[in-house]
Structures are given as C-alpha cells and as structure tokens.
Write a protein that holds these residues in place. Structure first.
Motif, PDB file in Angstrom:
ATOM      1  N   VAL A   1     -10.993 -49.876  49.187  1.00  0.00           N
ATOM      2  CA  VAL A   1      -9.734 -49.949  49.923  1.00  0.00           C
ATOM      3  C   VAL A   1      -9.202 -48.533  50.087  1.00  0.00           C
ATOM      4  O   VAL A   1      -9.043 -47.806  49.091  1.00  0.00           O
ATOM      5  CB  VAL A   1      -8.698 -50.828  49.192  1.00  0.00           C
ATOM      6  N   VAL A   2      -8.940 -48.139  51.320  1.00  0.00           N
ATOM      7  CA  VAL A   2      -8.363 -46.822  51.593  1.00  0.00           C
ATOM      8  C   VAL A   2      -7.093 -47.001  52.406  1.00  0.00           C
ATOM      9  O   VAL A   2      -6.979 -47.916  53.224  1.00  0.00           O
ATOM     10  CB  VAL A   2      -9.352 -45.893  52.345  1.00  0.00           C
ATOM     11  N   GLY A   3      -6.134 -46.137  52.174  1.00  0.00           N
ATOM     12  CA  GLY A   3      -4.866 -46.199  52.884  1.00  0.00           C
ATOM     13  C   GLY A   3      -4.966 -45.599  54.274  1.00  0.00           C
ATOM     14  O   GLY A   3      -5.778 -44.703  54.536  1.00  0.00           O
ATOM     15  N   ILE A   4      -4.136 -46.105  55.170  1.00  0.00           N
ATOM     16  CA  ILE A   4      -4.080 -45.611  56.536  1.00  0.00           C
ATOM     17  C   ILE A   4      -2.891 -44.663  56.650  1.00  0.00           C
ATOM     18  O   ILE A   4      -1.789 -44.987  56.216  1.00  0.00           O
ATOM     19  CB  ILE A   4      -3.934 -46.778  57.525  1.00  0.00           C
ATOM     20  N   ARG A   5      -3.128 -43.521  57.218  1.00  0.00           N
ATOM     21  CA  ARG A   5      -2.075 -42.509  57.320  1.00  0.00           C
ATOM     22  C   ARG A   5      -0.941 -42.986  58.217  1.00  0.00           C
ATOM     23  O   ARG A   5      -1.153 -43.747  59.153  1.00  0.00           O
ATOM     24  CB  ARG A   5      -2.643 -41.187  57.844  1.00  0.00           C
ATOM     25  N   ALA A   6       0.265 -42.528  57.908  1.00  0.00           N
ATOM     26  CA  ALA A   6       1.458 -42.927  58.655  1.00  0.00           C
ATOM     27  C   ALA A   6       1.258 -42.693  60.140  1.00  0.00           C
ATOM     28  O   ALA A   6       0.728 -41.657  60.559  1.00  0.00           O
ATOM     29  CB  ALA A   6       2.676 -42.162  58.154  1.00  0.00           C
ATOM     30  N   GLY A   7       1.719 -43.680  60.920  1.00  0.00           N
ATOM     31  CA  GLY A   7       1.610 -43.568  62.358  1.00  0.00           C
ATOM     32  C   GLY A   7       0.357 -44.179  62.933  1.00  0.00           C
ATOM     33  O   GLY A   7       0.245 -44.382  64.133  1.00  0.00           O
ATOM     34  N   ARG A   8      -0.613 -44.530  62.047  1.00  0.00           N
ATOM     35  CA  ARG A   8      -1.856 -45.090  62.529  1.00  0.00           C
ATOM     36  C   ARG A   8      -1.895 -46.611  62.388  1.00  0.00           C
ATOM     37  O   ARG A   8      -2.667 -47.282  63.031  1.00  0.00           O
ATOM     38  CB  ARG A   8      -3.036 -44.500  61.738  1.00  0.00           C
ATOM     39  N   GLU A   9      -1.069 -47.145  61.474  1.00  0.00           N
ATOM     40  CA  GLU A   9      -1.141 -48.573  61.182  1.00  0.00           C
ATOM     41  C   GLU A   9       0.135 -49.013  60.496  1.00  0.00           C
ATOM     42  O   GLU A   9       0.727 -48.259  59.737  1.00  0.00           O
ATOM     43  CB  GLU A   9      -2.353 -48.837  60.259  1.00  0.00           C
TER      44      GLU A   9
ATOM     45  N   LEU B   1      -7.494 -41.903  58.045  1.00  0.00           N
ATOM     46  CA  LEU B   1      -7.509 -42.542  56.733  1.00  0.00           C
ATOM     47  C   LEU B   1      -7.406 -41.514  55.616  1.00  0.00           C
ATOM     48  O   LEU B   1      -7.843 -40.367  55.751  1.00  0.00           O
ATOM     49  CB  LEU B   1      -8.804 -43.337  56.556  1.00  0.00           C
ATOM     50  N   TYR B   2      -6.841 -41.940  54.504  1.00  0.00           N
ATOM     51  CA  TYR B   2      -6.841 -41.097  53.304  1.00  0.00           C
ATOM     52  C   TYR B   2      -8.249 -41.064  52.709  1.00  0.00           C
ATOM     53  O   TYR B   2      -9.009 -42.035  52.838  1.00  0.00           O
ATOM     54  CB  TYR B   2      -5.865 -41.640  52.270  1.00  0.00           C
ATOM     55  N   ASP B   3      -8.584 -39.966  52.074  1.00  0.00           N
ATOM     56  CA  ASP B   3      -9.917 -39.839  51.486  1.00  0.00           C
ATOM     57  C   ASP B   3      -9.929 -40.179  49.997  1.00  0.00           C
ATOM     58  O   ASP B   3     -10.879 -39.867  49.286  1.00  0.00           O
ATOM     59  CB  ASP B   3     -10.486 -38.438  51.706  1.00  0.00           C
ATOM     60  N   LEU B   4      -8.869 -40.831  49.541  1.00  0.00           N
ATOM     61  CA  LEU B   4      -8.780 -41.290  48.160  1.00  0.00           C
ATOM     62  C   LEU B   4      -8.456 -42.774  48.188  1.00  0.00           C
ATOM     63  O   LEU B   4      -7.524 -43.206  48.878  1.00  0.00           O
ATOM     64  CB  LEU B   4      -7.677 -40.532  47.410  1.00  0.00           C
ATOM     65  N   GLY B   5      -9.238 -43.578  47.466  1.00  0.00           N
ATOM     66  CA  GLY B   5      -9.015 -45.019  47.482  1.00  0.00           C
ATOM     67  C   GLY B   5      -9.334 -45.657  46.148  1.00  0.00           C
ATOM     68  O   GLY B   5      -9.473 -44.983  45.131  1.00  0.00           O
TER      69      GLY B   5
ATOM     70  N   PHE C   1     -11.693 -43.719  43.671  1.00  0.00           N
ATOM     71  CA  PHE C   1     -12.800 -42.928  44.202  1.00  0.00           C
ATOM     72  C   PHE C   1     -12.283 -41.937  45.225  1.00  0.00           C
ATOM     73  O   PHE C   1     -11.189 -42.103  45.787  1.00  0.00           O
ATOM     74  CB  PHE C   1     -13.869 -43.824  44.837  1.00  0.00           C
ATOM     75  N   THR C   2     -13.072 -40.917  45.454  1.00  0.00           N
ATOM     76  CA  THR C   2     -12.810 -39.989  46.544  1.00  0.00           C
ATOM     77  C   THR C   2     -13.923 -40.129  47.565  1.00  0.00           C
ATOM     78  O   THR C   2     -15.096 -40.335  47.208  1.00  0.00           O
ATOM     79  CB  THR C   2     -12.713 -38.535  46.037  1.00  0.00           C
TER      80      THR C   2
ATOM     81  N   GLN D   1       0.129 -42.692  47.524  1.00  0.00           N
ATOM     82  CA  GLN D   1      -1.173 -42.026  47.505  1.00  0.00           C
ATOM     83  C   GLN D   1      -1.192 -40.878  46.504  1.00  0.00           C
ATOM     84  O   GLN D   1      -2.185 -40.665  45.803  1.00  0.00           O
ATOM     85  CB  GLN D   1      -1.509 -41.500  48.903  1.00  0.00           C
ATOM     86  N   ARG D   2      -0.088 -40.133  46.432  1.00  0.00           N
ATOM     87  CA  ARG D   2      -0.026 -39.024  45.474  1.00  0.00           C
ATOM     88  C   ARG D   2      -0.106 -39.551  44.047  1.00  0.00           C
ATOM     89  O   ARG D   2      -0.740 -38.934  43.181  1.00  0.00           O
ATOM     90  CB  ARG D   2       1.255 -38.213  45.682  1.00  0.00           C
TER      91      ARG D   2
END
Length: 240
Positions: free
Chosen positions: A47-55, A83-87, A113-114, A195-196
């Motif tokens: 599972v990876v987060g979607i950056r603001a403004g994309r979803e 997408l964020y590269d950390l999930g 994971f990264t 995410q941080r």
C-alpha cells in the motif's frame, strides 16, 4: 534484500499492526487480487500513499474513482511523481468474492518498505521494494507515556469540538512501537504528516514528532468552538 510486490495506491496511509478494509471493484485491481489469491499464502501486496492533488478517495475506494464514482486521472507513465515511495506491506486476512466479480478484503499492515523502482508496464502497478527495519530508539518508554497523556487530551478536545462523545480507545498499548503507530493512525492529520510519521527512523523519533503534532493540534482545537463536519478514517487496531 529486495522483493517485488503488486501495489495498491490509496488516499490514506497504512501502518504496521493496523487493519485495512478494502472494497475492490476496478478491473485492474480485481486482476491484482485474483493473481494474488491464486498464488501461495501469505497473500501480500504493498500500500502506497497518493500525493496531494492526485487522488481524494478514502479508505474503501480505490485509485481511479472518487466517492461519487467519477473517473479520476491515472498515474501516468511516471508513478514516482504521483505516489509516495514509502509504504507498508498488507497481508490479506480474509477475502470474499462478490457476484459482480469484485472483492471485499480485510488486510493487515505488517512491515514498512521503501520503493526502489516502480513498474507500470503490466496490468497493474508493481514495484521492487526493500523492507525497513523497526528500531525502538532511546527513551521510547518515557516518550510513549508523554504521548499517551497528550493523546487522551487531544481525543477529548477533538470530541468536544465536534460535539460528540469520546468513543476512542479505552486502553492504549504499553509497547512504544505499537503505540507510535496506533497514535499515528488515529490522529486527524493530513497525508503528508502521516507519511512523515510512517517514515520515522525509530519509535522514539515517531513519538517525538507525535508530541509536537499533538500539541499543535490540541492547541488549535482549544480555540475552536466547533469543527467542520468531516468523516474521519477509522482503522481498527490489530494487536497480533
């Protein structure tokens, strides 16, 4: 050591030990789940987060749709920009196939994971990933006690500002690592802050960041007579 995982991008952040319910109905993610469930156990995906403004889809809705069912833009040829590269690795605990061919899933976050490399060439997104170690860090127990006290105050002020009762956790875990993830999931923060917290190098670092965020949020709540009505994402904690 690296491994390849199929990815499920979401507009929320999954943490180790937290439960994630998913309603899978888009064709590419049906394919992802069918391939996973046809293989050997355990059935895992990232599972990876979607950056603001994309979803803007909440938990339970998948990328490509909004709550009203309208199509949203895809991630394009370069998922790394969207997408964020950390999930977090999600392991399927239960899966039910619906008559329409979709799936109702319950998955549990296991390890962080990264992403080393995204691959959008197949029917669904995959990535080469490297799992991250879990480090407790110095004075984690002391920090955990401070976060627990402040988190309870935060819950009370949040409930008061929303004119609701406190229905949160009656008991919080003693383990500082587990506590750090639970507070991160249960706090009303934006995706970037969540995410941080997911990416913190240790439980101590995460708890320290949570102290600062909770102080800030609690101070804001104390000055507000009421908050706009929002539907908070609820994630049930799995202590096992």
């Amino acid at each position: 050591m690296t491994e390849r995982l199929p990815l499920f991008p979401l507009g929320t952040v999954l943490y180790p030990g937290l439960v994630l319910p998913l309603n899978v109905f888009e064709e590419r993610y049906r394919r992802l789940m069918a391939d996973l469930l046809a293989g050997p156990e355990p059935h895992r995906f990232g599972v990876v987060g979607i950056r603001a403004g994309r979803e803007t889809a909440p938990t339970g809705l998948e990328p490509g749709t909004d709550p009203g069912g309208q199509a949203l833009a895809g991630f394009g040829p370069d998922p790394a920009r969207a997408l964020y590269d950390l999930g977090c690795v999600a392991e399927i605990a239960s899966a039910e196939t619906r008559e329409d061919g979709g799936y109702d899933l319950i998955a549990t976050g296991t390890t962080r994971f990264t992403v080393l490399d995204f691959d959008a060439s197949g029917p669904y997104l995959t990535a080469e990933v490297e799992r991250l170690p879990e480090v407790v860090g110095p004075e984690a127990s002391v920090l955990g006690q401070a976060v627990e006290r402040l988190f309870r105050t935060y819950q009370k002020r949040l409930a008061g500002a929303r004119e609701s009762t406190v229905t949160g956790l009656q008991e919080l875990p003693d383990d500082p690592m587990v506590l750090s993830y639970l507070v991160a999931a249960a706090s009303v923060l934006d995706t970037a802050d969540k995410q941080r917290l997911l990416g913190a190098g240790s439980a101590s670092e995460r708890l320290t960041a949570e102290l600062a965020l909770l102080r800030q949020e609690t101070a804001v709540l104390a000055k507000l007579p009421s908050l706009p009505a929002v539907e908070l994402t609820r994630q049930a904690f799995n202590p096992n």
